[in-house]
Design a protein around this motif. Structure first.
Motif, PDB file in Angstrom:
ATOM      1  N   ALA A   1      43.010  19.233  12.859  1.00 38.53           N
ATOM      2  CA  ALA A   1      42.023  18.812  13.864  1.00 38.53           C
ATOM      3  C   ALA A   1      41.826  17.300  13.825  1.00 38.53           C
ATOM      4  O   ALA A   1      41.700  16.642  14.860  1.00 38.53           O
TER       5      ALA A   1
ATOM      6  N   ARG B   1      44.705  15.695  15.513  1.00 44.39           N
ATOM      7  CA  ARG B   1      44.562  15.851  16.972  1.00 44.39           C
ATOM      8  C   ARG B   1      43.543  14.846  17.515  1.00 44.39           C
ATOM      9  O   ARG B   1      43.738  14.242  18.572  1.00 44.39           O
ATOM     10  N   ALA B   2      42.447  14.696  16.762  1.00 40.59           N
ATOM     11  CA  ALA B   2      41.408  13.749  17.192  1.00 40.59           C
ATOM     12  C   ALA B   2      41.965  12.321  17.221  1.00 40.59           C
ATOM     13  O   ALA B   2      41.704  11.562  18.165  1.00 40.59           O
TER      14      ALA B   2
ATOM     15  N   THR C   1      37.796  13.994  24.387  1.00 41.34           N
ATOM     16  CA  THR C   1      38.401  14.980  23.478  1.00 41.34           C
ATOM     17  C   THR C   1      38.249  14.527  22.029  1.00 41.34           C
ATOM     18  O   THR C   1      37.914  15.328  21.141  1.00 41.34           O
TER      19      THR C   1
ATOM     20  N   LYS D   1      34.741  15.184  20.854  1.00 47.12           N
ATOM     21  CA  LYS D   1      34.507  16.623  20.683  1.00 47.12           C
ATOM     22  C   LYS D   1      35.115  17.101  19.361  1.00 47.12           C
ATOM     23  O   LYS D   1      34.485  17.822  18.590  1.00 47.12           O
ATOM     24  N   LEU D   2      36.344  16.643  19.102  1.00 43.18           N
ATOM     25  CA  LEU D   2      37.034  17.076  17.880  1.00 43.18           C
ATOM     26  C   LEU D   2      36.379  16.512  16.617  1.00 43.18           C
ATOM     27  O   LEU D   2      36.183  17.226  15.633  1.00 43.18           O
TER      28      LEU D   2
ATOM     29  N   ARG E   1      33.357  18.449  15.914  1.00 49.69           N
ATOM     30  CA  ARG E   1      33.665  19.799  15.424  1.00 49.69           C
ATOM     31  C   ARG E   1      34.087  19.756  13.949  1.00 49.69           C
ATOM     32  O   ARG E   1      33.730  20.619  13.149  1.00 49.69           O
TER      33      ARG E   1
END
Ligand SMILES: [Zn+2]
Length: 401
Positions: A220, A223-224, A235, A238-239, A242
């Motif tokens: 994650a 991805r962030a 995005t 959000k990541l 999270r």
């Protein structure tokens, strides 16, 4: 100075004499070839040792006691003893001597090859070790151990594709999941692709990293980072949020990113709201937020500044040196830079010179987050410190004196 191996070989020579192997039973001498008298043989060996010629003594031993069914275990034991003592060259010599025997049973050959591969590994000769382990991984009773060793070699060489292949074969043969380890291999590939600006490949690798269970939060986080680098701030945010929700300790990695994105977008009020909600939900995070802010010099955000102030006022070791309560009371009349700000700056310097992460398995500490511990080689075992390590600094200054 006689070394440990001098005593070891001397012991062996004496043992051989005492065991009565003198009766021409060493090696494979022909019947008509009369054995030389043992006392000369072993005295010669001992003589080398007395003259501190350990290598000659070892060669003499290898010539004297040839590898056969009766002596092979002694050779193996001697080889592994030398390796354990760090005398890898001698271990290699012994195992090569075993392999050189033409009529060796295949099981013994595999054992000798496996031992030699471990010698090469201990000597740092990774290419040679890799060759032998690859051969053994194709079909021998050392398949599992060889694949495990290969994973370790590919990790050191950062050959992540090969590591994935060895890991997947090991999963099948060993019968246990290596999902976390393999996910990290994919993350490594993804990070390498990011470094090259190849975000398409980076996304593909991270998708594979997240396919296995248990998942690593590194997927994650990667991805962030990809979203951040490709200007997809929504995005990325959000990541990052999270990640903190699921794995609070990663706030040490994500807080600076979140602050930077909100600042870029001129949304400091949004940031204040998000962090206030986060701390309200999880009050234990206050000190980690404060520590992260101190280390990364994040200031000017009221909710973070509040955490930092509380952190400094409640630190028992800090209170031994500075009376912050008094300083804060005095500073009403002072136009100078606030006492708290000065202490904070000093703390920031201190925190940056002491380890920030520590492995929960072996205690290895480092300045930045290492997904694989270089000491015990476990994955994802490091956790961030949540306080400035005064004791380390104090110890350091005492030993420097
Ligand atoms: Zn460790």
């Amino acid at each position: 100075m006689p070394t440990e191996s001098t005593f070891l070989l001397a012991g062996l020579f004496l043992l051989l004499a005492a065991a009565g192997w003198a009766m021409g039973r060493f090696g494979e001498r022909d019947e008509e070839d009369p054995p030389p008298p043992l006392n000369i043989d072993y005295l010669k060996g001992l003589n080398f040792l007395l003259n501190e010629q350990t290598d000659q003594a070892l060669e003499h031993f290898l010539r004297m006691v040839r590898v056969d069914d009766k002596t092979i275990e002694t050779h193996f034991a001697l080889g592994s003893l030398f390796r354990r003592r760090g005398e890898v060259d001698r271990a290699i010599r012994i195992h090569q001597n075993i392999i050189a025997r033409p009529d060796l049973a295949s099981e013994q050959r595999d054992q000798a090859l496996y031992s030699l591969a471990k010698d090469y590994l201990a000597a740092g000769l990774l290419d040679r070790a890799e060759n032998l382990f690859s051969r053994l991984s194709q079909g021998s009773r050392y398949q599992v151990q060889a694949l495990d060793a290969l994973c370790g070699i590919y990790e050191q060489e950062r050959e992540w594709e090969k590591a994935i292949d060895a890991g997947q074969r090991l999963e099948v043969l060993g019968g246990h999941s290596l999902a976390l380890q393999i996910a990290h291999y994919y993350c490594e590939l993804s990070e390498a692709a990011i470094a090259k600006g190849d975000y398409v490949s980076a996304r593909e690798y991270v998708k594979k990293a997240q396919a296995g269970r248990p998942r690593t939060m590194r997927g994650a986080l990667t991805r962030a980072h990809i979203a951040r680098d490709t200007d997809d701030n929504a995005t990325a945010l959000k990541l990052y949020h999270r990640i903190i929700d699921e794995n609070t300790y990663l706030i040490a990695e994500t807080l600076p990113e979140i602050v930077a994105i909100y600042a870029r977008e001129n949304q400091t009020e949004e940031l204040e709201r998000a962090l206030t909600a986060l701390i309200k939900k999880n009050p234990d995070m206050r000190s980690l937020v404060a520590y992260t802010a101190i280390v990364n010099d994040i200031g000017g955000i009221p909710v973070i500044d509040d955490c930092v102030e509380q952190y400094m006022l409640s630190d028992a070791t800090l209170a031994e040196f500075v009376d912050l309560q008094q300083l804060t009371a005095d500073e009403q009349d002072s136009a100078e830079i606030s006492a708290l700000a000065r202490v904070r700056r000093a703390l920031s310097k201190l925190a940056r010179s002491t380890p920030r992460y520590q492995c929960q398995e072996c205690g290895f500490s480092s300045q930045r987050l290492l997904w694989q511990c270089p000491s015990c080689r476990e994955w994802e075992t490091q956790r961030p410190a949540s306080r400035v390590q005064f004791d380390t600094v104090l110890q350091h200054s005492i030993t420097k004196r």
